[in-house]
Design a protein around this motif. Sequence first.
Motif, PDB file in Angstrom:
ATOM      1  N   ARG A 252       0.691  -1.166  -0.144  1.00 56.07           N
ATOM      2  CA  ARG A 252      -0.094  -0.060  -0.035  1.00 56.07           C
ATOM      3  C   ARG A 252       0.701   1.240   0.011  1.00 56.07           C
ATOM      4  O   ARG A 252       0.517   2.485  -0.620  1.00 56.07           O
ATOM      5  CB  ARG A 252      -0.945  -0.017   1.183  1.00 56.07           C
ATOM      6  N   ILE A 255       2.365   2.027  -3.237  1.00 56.18           N
ATOM      7  CA  ILE A 255       1.090   2.448  -4.146  1.00 56.18           C
ATOM      8  C   ILE A 255       1.130   3.985  -3.957  1.00 56.18           C
ATOM      9  O   ILE A 255       0.833   4.638  -4.741  1.00 56.18           O
ATOM     10  CB  ILE A 255       0.004   1.615  -4.112  1.00 56.18           C
ATOM     11  N   LEU A 259       1.332   7.030  -6.397  1.00 57.38           N
ATOM     12  CA  LEU A 259       0.281   7.909  -6.631  1.00 57.38           C
ATOM     13  C   LEU A 259       0.720   9.337  -6.472  1.00 57.38           C
ATOM     14  O   LEU A 259       0.422  10.126  -7.397  1.00 57.38           O
ATOM     15  CB  LEU A 259      -0.548   7.431  -5.315  1.00 57.38           C
ATOM     16  N   ILE A 297     -21.157   5.619   5.687  1.00 57.80           N
ATOM     17  CA  ILE A 297     -20.027   5.614   4.861  1.00 57.80           C
ATOM     18  C   ILE A 297     -18.894   6.001   5.706  1.00 57.80           C
ATOM     19  O   ILE A 297     -17.436   5.368   5.385  1.00 57.80           O
ATOM     20  CB  ILE A 297     -20.330   6.658   4.183  1.00 57.80           C
ATOM     21  N   THR A 300     -16.885   2.960   7.493  1.00 52.45           N
ATOM     22  CA  THR A 300     -16.125   1.962   6.613  1.00 52.45           C
ATOM     23  C   THR A 300     -14.478   2.177   6.596  1.00 52.45           C
ATOM     24  O   THR A 300     -14.131   3.110   6.452  1.00 52.45           O
ATOM     25  CB  THR A 300     -16.531   2.293   5.220  1.00 52.45           C
ATOM     26  N   PRO A 301     -13.906   1.097   6.996  1.00 47.09           N
ATOM     27  CA  PRO A 301     -12.360   1.240   7.186  1.00 47.09           C
ATOM     28  C   PRO A 301     -11.799   1.403   5.762  1.00 47.09           C
ATOM     29  O   PRO A 301     -10.562   1.983   5.455  1.00 47.09           O
ATOM     30  CB  PRO A 301     -12.140  -0.229   7.814  1.00 47.09           C
ATOM     31  N   GLY A 302     -12.255   1.104   4.836  1.00 48.84           N
ATOM     32  CA  GLY A 302     -11.833   1.096   3.391  1.00 48.84           C
ATOM     33  C   GLY A 302     -11.976   2.569   2.775  1.00 48.84           C
ATOM     34  O   GLY A 302     -11.704   2.370   1.524  1.00 48.84           O
ATOM     35  N   PRO A 305      -8.303   4.002   1.503  1.00 49.27           N
ATOM     36  CA  PRO A 305      -7.713   3.346  -0.230  1.00 49.27           C
ATOM     37  C   PRO A 305      -8.600   3.753  -1.115  1.00 49.27           C
ATOM     38  O   PRO A 305      -8.185   3.676  -2.571  1.00 49.27           O
ATOM     39  CB  PRO A 305      -7.530   1.852   0.372  1.00 49.27           C
ATOM     40  N   ALA A 306      -9.997   3.296  -0.930  1.00 48.22           N
ATOM     41  CA  ALA A 306     -11.207   3.553  -2.082  1.00 48.22           C
ATOM     42  C   ALA A 306     -10.827   5.312  -2.687  1.00 48.22           C
ATOM     43  O   ALA A 306     -10.567   5.261  -3.816  1.00 48.22           O
ATOM     44  CB  ALA A 306     -12.209   3.450  -1.413  1.00 48.22           C
ATOM     45  N   GLY A 309      -7.835   4.964  -4.746  1.00 46.33           N
ATOM     46  CA  GLY A 309      -7.898   4.705  -6.014  1.00 46.33           C
ATOM     47  C   GLY A 309      -8.622   5.295  -7.154  1.00 46.33           C
ATOM     48  O   GLY A 309      -8.385   5.263  -8.190  1.00 46.33           O
ATOM     49  N   VAL A 310      -9.717   5.844  -6.474  1.00 41.15           N
ATOM     50  CA  VAL A 310     -10.525   6.796  -7.335  1.00 41.15           C
ATOM     51  C   VAL A 310      -9.825   7.718  -7.854  1.00 41.15           C
ATOM     52  O   VAL A 310      -9.871   8.308  -8.984  1.00 41.15           O
ATOM     53  CB  VAL A 310     -11.927   7.422  -6.643  1.00 41.15           C
ATOM     54  N   LEU A 312      -6.698   8.157  -8.342  1.00 35.63           N
ATOM     55  CA  LEU A 312      -5.523   7.515  -9.341  1.00 35.63           C
ATOM     56  C   LEU A 312      -6.325   7.455 -10.640  1.00 35.63           C
ATOM     57  O   LEU A 312      -5.765   7.793 -11.736  1.00 35.63           O
ATOM     58  CB  LEU A 312      -5.057   6.254  -8.803  1.00 35.63           C
ATOM     59  N   VAL A 313      -7.368   6.614 -10.622  1.00 40.16           N
ATOM     60  CA  VAL A 313      -8.145   6.424 -11.941  1.00 40.16           C
ATOM     61  C   VAL A 313      -8.546   7.767 -12.759  1.00 40.16           C
ATOM     62  O   VAL A 313      -8.226   7.845 -13.695  1.00 40.16           O
ATOM     63  CB  VAL A 313      -9.140   5.648 -11.674  1.00 40.16           C
TER      64      VAL A 313
ATOM     65  N   GLY C  93      -5.105   1.281  -9.371  1.00 41.61           N
ATOM     66  CA  GLY C  93      -6.199   2.082  -8.889  1.00 41.61           C
ATOM     67  C   GLY C  93      -7.441   1.398  -8.691  1.00 41.61           C
ATOM     68  O   GLY C  93      -8.284   1.482  -7.813  1.00 41.61           O
ATOM     69  N   ILE C  97     -10.085   0.193  -5.756  1.00 43.61           N
ATOM     70  CA  ILE C  97     -11.573   0.597  -5.717  1.00 43.61           C
ATOM     71  C   ILE C  97     -12.623  -0.658  -5.361  1.00 43.61           C
ATOM     72  O   ILE C  97     -13.405  -0.549  -4.707  1.00 43.61           O
ATOM     73  CB  ILE C  97     -12.251   1.322  -6.950  1.00 43.61           C
TER      74      ILE C  97
END
Lengths: 358, 254, 282
Positions: A252, A255, A259, A297, A300-302, A305-306, A309-310, A312-313, C93, C97
């Motif tokens: 992580r 990444i 990022l 919301i 939520t532990p994630g 990272p979510a 990810g968003v 990054l995309v 990424g 998600i």
Amino acid sequence: MRFVFKTSYEQDINLFRHGGDRFWYGLLLLALAAAPLLLDTFYLGELSFILIYAIAATGLMLLVGYTGLVSLGHAAFLGIGAYANAYFISQGMPFLVSFPLAGLITAAAGLLIGVPTLRMSGIYLAIATLAFAYIVEQVFIRWESVTGGFRGLPVDAPDIFGYQLWERWEFYYLCLVVLVAVILGVANLLRSPTGRAFVAIRDSEISAQSMGINLARYKAMAFALSAFITGLAGALYGHHISYLAPDAFDIRLSIILLLMVVVGGVGSLHGAVYGAIFAGALPQVIAILRDYLPPAISQTPGLEPALFGVILVFFILFEPFGIYGRWLKIKLYFQMFPLYKKATFKRQKSYLKTERLR
Amino acid sequence: MSLLSVENLAIHFGGIKAVDQVSFAVEAGEVFTIIGPNGAGKTTIFNLISRIYDPTEGRLIFDGVDFTTMPAHRIAGLGIARTFQNIELFEHATVLQNLLVGRQPHARVNLLSEILFLPSVRRAEIAHREKVEEIIDLLDLQAYREQMIANLPYGVRKVVEMARALCTEPKLLLLDEPSSGLNVEETQDMSYWIEDIKRRLGVTVLMVEHDMGLVSSVSDRVLALNYGRVLAQGSPEEVQRNPDVIKAYLGGEE
Amino acid sequence: MNGIAVGCIYGLIALGFVLIYKATEMVNFAQGDLMMLGAFVAYTLISGLGLPYWLGLAGAVIIMAVFGYLLDAVLLRPVIGQPQFAIVMLTIGLGFILRAAAGFIWGHDPLSFETPFTGKVVNAGGVVIATENLAIIFGTVLLCAILYAFFRFTRLGVAMQASSQNQLAAYYMGIPVKRIFSMIWALSAGVAAVAGILLAPKFLIDPNMGFLGIKAFAAAVLGGFGSIPGALLGGLVIGVIEQIAGVYGPPGSHETAAYLALLLVLVLKPGGIFAQIGRKKV
């Protein structure tokens, strides 16, 4: 728009293109130097954290952004620097010795993975560095006599000639000095033959070679330098979190480092710093946002990272040049107003860009 | 003694003999052109000389030095520079940076002094820059100095690539299809530049070319190749009149 | 036996990588997460909606295939032609998600669902074999046979092969290459779903099980990254090596064996066992 009238070659060589540059960078440095007067301990700590991130991002930028070699395992280098520094200090070595030594050991580790992978390109290198990072993480866990394994390893405050930097603001200045030194060193390197060789390798290995650049030597050098800088960042990182555990340096973190490079803008030192600010500030922003979100919301532990990810995309799809690229576009828009055209930054797409021989 | 001599050069890819027992010699100060239909092995010979490929057989000698097994990155230091058929520039760098990379064979690299940017590094940089400016003046690239390669038109890129090769101060310049992708006017300019390079810089030129107009206007000698073998060698007129060469181009009963 | 079964799973994930890589030259770092998602969808269908196992399996595969198709059409098509680095980062990424989304929908506690194979053993001539292992091996073989037939005998399969070998030529022959690419993503996601479902009785399913995909990289690289049988074989080798290292090696070798094998192969044979990537042509 400013036109710089050049009268000597020196002007192309100097780090600052004109007086305006010198003024703004000076002001920034002054603001950073004054930060301990303006911020409370918590935010000062966060700012130190961003500075450390920026050092690591500069190291990774040298490799990814300038030499074009992708590393998915830079967290391992951060970890090696942190553990080496912490171990030496626990053995009674002064910080001023252990700190550069940690960097050198990380550079050696960089060569260890860099040299065998010289002949690899693109995706194979990425996967090899990923595998390397996993192995290093296992070493952190198992080599208990040095790393303390899962029990962890406490890190003492750094000392300079016997004076221990206990205070947050003292540590902050240490990070600032290291960051400025690293950025200046890398900027110098990039305006020298070695830096140009890196860029040449990034853009076309085959013609770099025909221009007399020894690919193996320069790639190994890029790996070692990048690892060295990341190792220094790791040593500071260790002091910052003050207690090392193996899972702090997992995939992580690698990444997140990448990022920073992508979000900040591949191929620019500004980008490395912007990326570090972004990645360092994001958790704070999330923490503040949590208070306003419905608990379903926000609990939520994630979430973090979510969001990473968003983002990054989002950047890869819509702003491949990162924050720095966006900044250049905005600047150009105002300079050229009303003549700005979107196509200035349009990239040529190659639909058949291939690494295979057909 | 010839500047470059190629002796019984051969390379096989699998069962295909891409280059088969080719020998020729390039004399100092001339423009030597290799012609031949597509797939005749012209670019392969270039790749062999720049040591990207290892020859199956044969010897390569430059200026009295046998470089048949020398690593590719030392060829530039020997005094051989090249361009590529499809242009291999450093896309995300400026013209100036590209040309400065051409100074690499002459750069003495010391990591520590570069990181500190000591005065010696600064002096060396300025010396390199002066050399680069000479080439910029020769090839009329002044207007493009600060531009990114990615933003340049194709014709200019071709010239920049040639300029980059010249910045290495070569004795021998390999040009791989200098006129491909250029319009009539640009091709005309190219022939003037090749003349200039030969006369004013005294650089020997070995090129691969399809445009027979350009070939006959600049070449001193021509070598015709087909299926990896030498068909004919001589002045441009002689080679163009050679029946084997005509047959190779027009196709004939065999 | 355990090693071979786990190896089959690695092989199946690696097969997904290879399918996509061969066709589009993209490396999908989210392949493991597609597997995870497939397992969760099957869980919902079987344990949540009470569908019979086989129906749930088919449903999950179809849902994942549609998901894979959309993923390519919406997210990945715009980045075709961009540097590989961008694509790698994009799929990483995406993995983040997917993991977070799965955590959000199904929670972070490990789950398990009943399959016809859970917890039974077969006694074959004195050798006791867990049915779940047998199911994995049998399922993998069956899937490979189906894939082989698909690529060999159907129009779509042949079109996919053509597009993988030469995009431009395929395009000129009137094959809708972009749509074919999306179909390949669909196929690959479907294969990932099968892997996830087969794996489900062995391991518990949780949002982080996608990290298994990284070991599948080792399998793909071992097999040369361009060959489908190679990927499966590589998977088996990695699975078995890991098992042996876990039993005989020092502590920690179970976790690192796959990566060490990977590094070793990369260093000794940089192009994988069947070299695919050559030098760029000039």
